[in-house]
Scaffold this active site. Structure first.
Site, PDB file in Angstrom:
ATOM      1  N   HIS A  15      -6.164   8.802 -48.076  1.00  0.00           N
ATOM      2  CA  HIS A  15      -7.219   9.455 -48.854  1.00  0.00           C
ATOM      3  C   HIS A  15      -7.259  10.948 -48.591  1.00  0.00           C
ATOM      4  O   HIS A  15      -7.248  11.746 -49.514  1.00  0.00           O
ATOM      5  CB  HIS A  15      -8.574   8.817 -48.548  1.00  0.00           C
ATOM      6  N   GLY A  79      -9.714  -0.372 -52.671  1.00  0.00           N
ATOM      7  CA  GLY A  79     -10.704   0.025 -53.658  1.00  0.00           C
ATOM      8  C   GLY A  79     -10.032   0.666 -54.859  1.00  0.00           C
ATOM      9  O   GLY A  79      -8.828   0.501 -55.100  1.00  0.00           O
TER      10      GLY A  79
END
Length: 126
Positions: A15, A79
């Protein structure tokens, strides 16, 4: 630089964070890969908040003669980023670099070996 023999690279994709200390575990994994397989180029790339990003990383690898790139999503949970954003980035990379093979692995959090290791860590005394 081009070569007739395959040149492989691994991109550890995470991320990202503004905190420079956040990157240490990623770099530690990259160093372990380098130690275990010195012939494989390994680098880190980030979705946001950190540099380099995946498109820049892929372009640099391709410019250096890499023709097979394995992308390893360093996500524990799967996700939207791992499920939607990353596959779309890979589609774009394949279009930009048609002579390069891109392999997108499953997120590390989907690997039973990692889940077993995390359970062992949780059960071990501190």
């Amino acid at each position: 630089m081009t070569s007739s023999s395959p040149r492989n690279a691994i991109v550890l994709f995470a991320h990202g964070s503004r905190d420079p200390l956040w990157h240490k575990p990623m770099e530690a994994v990259a160093e372990r890969i380098r130690a275990q397989s010195p012939e494989v180029e390994v680098t880190c790339a980030y979705l946001e908040l950190s540099q380099p990003d995946l498109p820049d990383t892929a372009a640099k690898l391709v410019a250096n003669g890499v023709n097979h790139i394995t992308i390893v999503p360093m996500f524990l949970g799967v996700g939207r980023h791992a499920r939607e954003d990353l596959p779309e980035l890979v589609v774009q990379l394949k279009a930009q670099h048609p002579s390069v093979t891109f392999h997108l692995q499953a997120a590390v959090g989907e690997d039973a070996r990692l889940l077993d290791m995390l359970a062992k860590i949780a059960l071990s005394p501190a």
